[in-house]
Motif scaffolding. Structure first.
Motif, PDB file in Angstrom:
ATOM      1  N   TRP A 162      -4.154  -2.227  10.483  1.00  0.00           N
ATOM      2  CA  TRP A 162      -4.793  -1.149   9.225  1.00  0.00           C
ATOM      3  C   TRP A 162      -4.367   0.360   9.630  1.00  0.00           C
ATOM      4  CZ3 TRP A 162      -6.190  -5.229   7.434  1.00  0.00           C
ATOM      5  CH2 TRP A 162      -7.031  -6.144   7.791  1.00  0.00           C
ATOM      6  N   LEU A 178      -0.982   0.328   7.883  1.00  0.00           N
ATOM      7  CA  LEU A 178      -0.934   0.469   6.599  1.00  0.00           C
ATOM      8  C   LEU A 178      -1.446   1.676   6.031  1.00  0.00           C
ATOM      9  CD1 LEU A 178      -2.950  -3.023   5.843  1.00  0.00           C
ATOM     10  CD2 LEU A 178      -0.323  -2.606   5.091  1.00  0.00           C
ATOM     11  N   CYS A 179      -2.326   2.560   6.767  1.00  0.00           N
ATOM     12  CA  CYS A 179      -2.614   3.657   6.202  1.00  0.00           C
ATOM     13  C   CYS A 179      -1.533   4.841   6.516  1.00  0.00           C
ATOM     14  CB  CYS A 179      -4.048   4.042   7.133  1.00  0.00           C
ATOM     15  SG  CYS A 179      -5.477   3.154   6.328  1.00  0.00           S
ATOM     16  N   GLY A 210       1.515   4.093   6.063  1.00  0.00           N
ATOM     17  CA  GLY A 210       2.564   3.916   4.971  1.00  0.00           C
ATOM     18  C   GLY A 210       1.820   4.230   3.633  1.00  0.00           C
ATOM     19  N   GLY A 211       0.577   3.902   3.432  1.00  0.00           N
ATOM     20  CA  GLY A 211      -0.078   4.561   2.293  1.00  0.00           C
ATOM     21  C   GLY A 211      -0.316   6.152   2.027  1.00  0.00           C
ATOM     22  N   LEU A 261       3.431   7.394   1.266  1.00  0.00           N
ATOM     23  CA  LEU A 261       3.530   7.156  -0.143  1.00  0.00           C
ATOM     24  C   LEU A 261       2.577   8.240  -0.973  1.00  0.00           C
ATOM     25  CD1 LEU A 261       4.955   5.153  -2.154  1.00  0.00           C
ATOM     26  CD2 LEU A 261       3.182   3.607  -1.893  1.00  0.00           C
ATOM     27  N   LEU A 262       1.523   8.430  -0.546  1.00  0.00           N
ATOM     28  CA  LEU A 262       0.648   9.358  -1.289  1.00  0.00           C
ATOM     29  C   LEU A 262       1.486  10.850  -1.329  1.00  0.00           C
ATOM     30  CD1 LEU A 262      -1.724   9.998  -2.957  1.00  0.00           C
ATOM     31  CD2 LEU A 262      -2.915  10.485  -0.466  1.00  0.00           C
ATOM     32  N   VAL A 315      -4.951   8.631   6.260  1.00  0.00           N
ATOM     33  CA  VAL A 315      -3.944   8.617   5.083  1.00  0.00           C
ATOM     34  C   VAL A 315      -3.949  10.091   4.683  1.00  0.00           C
ATOM     35  CG1 VAL A 315      -4.294   8.324   2.477  1.00  0.00           C
ATOM     36  CG2 VAL A 315      -4.924   6.573   4.290  1.00  0.00           C
ATOM     37  N   SER A 349      -0.284  11.815   4.615  1.00  0.00           N
ATOM     38  CA  SER A 349       0.271  12.318   3.427  1.00  0.00           C
ATOM     39  C   SER A 349       0.881  13.690   3.433  1.00  0.00           C
ATOM     40  CB  SER A 349      -1.073  12.198   2.470  1.00  0.00           C
ATOM     41  OG  SER A 349      -1.814  13.169   2.617  1.00  0.00           O
TER      42      SER A 349
END
Length: 409
Positions: free
Chosen positions: A26, A29-30, A32-33, A36-37, A287, A291
């Motif tokens: 998790w 994934l966060c 990476g998210g 990306l954001l 995230v 970001s």
């Protein structure tokens, strides 16, 4: 990282939960998210970061982060049974050793290791001229061009910020990790290592209470030695907001819930429900953090490696020291394993909260505390396996643990 296991001692079948078991997934994934954001819509996270409580022109508390971090801290505090703390005198050796490791050894070894790697060995890779922008210290009247510590006051979009060497900002994050001992997640590690759950719970409670007294003192001292801004008011405020407030809320709600619903419902239902809430809050924070750091990571992904190496070495060093001293002091294995683990792991919620509050959501200090999350789960699981494999090397000593607290979770 510190999460709530939600396990009772007489329910071994539960073990580590689904979210905790795949926590590294998790987190990745966060990250990476978040990257990306930050790349696709960079204004979103910055807009959220601007939702803050200001003192003068300095953003002191990010409201979205404060909400997320409260929900990370509350489940940890609500689990503490303060009635058991008074029984810790019967286990003074394990408790004394973990306090010595957490407050007399770990902060200073973390500072030395991080200074060597980030300030010397990796400095050419980080860049001697690379800088970071952090919040100025709360309560200090500075104007543009003033020098404070190793930083210089600059204006960024009309807001006063301190421009400091980037490696020193990373060092600050490592320091904040080094002075934040693990709490609730160590209950999971202790269970998996077949340790004494009752003693682990007592050490969690005592270290949480000790943090209220020593976190600000050691943090201010080591940050000052590192020539970084030492915002004493903000440091104390962060402890109040992110430790004392959830501690008080956890204590009050624990009493109220057990009184109205019973202890079995509290442990088996309420704590279990809080686990995904806690992890969700942590992941939302990640995230936001990544970001804002997406460009740094994409531009130089080795940044994560540079920070992870001293954190990894620190974890292994403190565990090895605690485990060896416990064996030398003739602890039973059931006491030695959690005693070493509570010193090796870190309290990421407090470290992330303090770094964010003191230096800003987009600071290198905040990034360093987040990188610690990446290595916590796999490294601690590795140490759990090591403990289990070396269990037979301990003589059959009489336990220094508190037998009355056995099964208190």
């Amino acid at each position: 990282m510190d999460m709530n296991s939600g396990r009772c001692a007489d329910e071994p079948s539960k073990g580590i939960g689904f979210f905790e078991r795949y926590l590294t997934v998790w987190v990745l994934l966060c990250i990476g998210g978040g990257v990306l954001l930050g790349k696709v819509v960079p204004g979103v996270a910055r807009s959220l970061d601007q939702m803050a409580i200001y003192v003068g022109d300095a953003p002191v508390i990010s409201i979205p982060i404060a909400l997320c971090l409260f929900f990370m801290m509350y489940p940890i505090m609500v689990k503490i049974d303060f009635a058991k703390v008074v029984q810790a005198g019967k286990a003074w050796k394990p408790v004394g050793l973990t306090l010595l490791l957490n407050w007399g050894v770990k902060p200073f070894t973390m500072y030395a290791i991080a200074l060597f790697f980030l300030g010397y060995l990796f400095l050419p890779l980080i860049g001697e001229d690379a800088v970071d922008l952090v919040k100025p210290p709360l309560g200090v009247n500075l104007v543009e061009g003033d020098v404070y510590g190793s930083g210089t006051v600059v204006l960024v979009d009309g807001v006063k910020m301190l421009q400091v060497p980037l490696w020193r900002s990373y060092l600050a994050g490592c320091i904040l990790l080094g002075i934040a001992p693990c709490t609730a997640m160590v209950l999971v590690w202790g269970y998996l290592a077949r340790g004494n759950d009752g003693l682990t719970l007592v050490m969690v409670a005592i270290n949480s209470l000790t943090m209220l007294l020593l976190y600000g003192v050691l943090g201010g001292f080591l940050l000052g030695v590192g020539q970084l801004p030492v915002p004493w008011q903000a440091l104390l405020l962060s402890i109040s907001v992110y430790v004392a407030l959830p501690l008080a809320a956890g204590y009050a709600s624990r009493i109220a819930i057990i009184r109205t619903q019973g202890k079995a419902w509290f442990e088996e239902k309420f704590l279990h429900w809080l686990t995904p809430v806690t992890i969700t809050a942590l992941l939302a924070t990640l995230v936001l953090l990544f970001s804002l750091k997406g460009e740094v990571i994409l531009g130089n992904p080795l940044t994560i490696v540079w920070i992870a190496i001293p954190l990894l070495l620190q974890t292994i060093l403190i565990f090895a020291l605690g485990y060896a001293v416990a064996r030398w002091m003739k602890f039973s294995y059931e006491d030695a394993a959690p005693t070493a683990m509570i010193g090796a792991s870190n309290h990421f919620e407090v470290a992330i909260a303090t770094a964010t509050m003191l230096y800003g959501l987009s600071s290198g200090a905040a990034l360093a505390t987040v990188i610690g999350v990446l290595i916590e789960v796999p490294v601690m699981l590795m140490l759990v396996r090591f403990c289990v494999k070396t269990q037979s090397s301990f003589a059959n000593q009489s336990s220094e643990s508190i037998t009355a607290t056995k099964g208190a979770i």
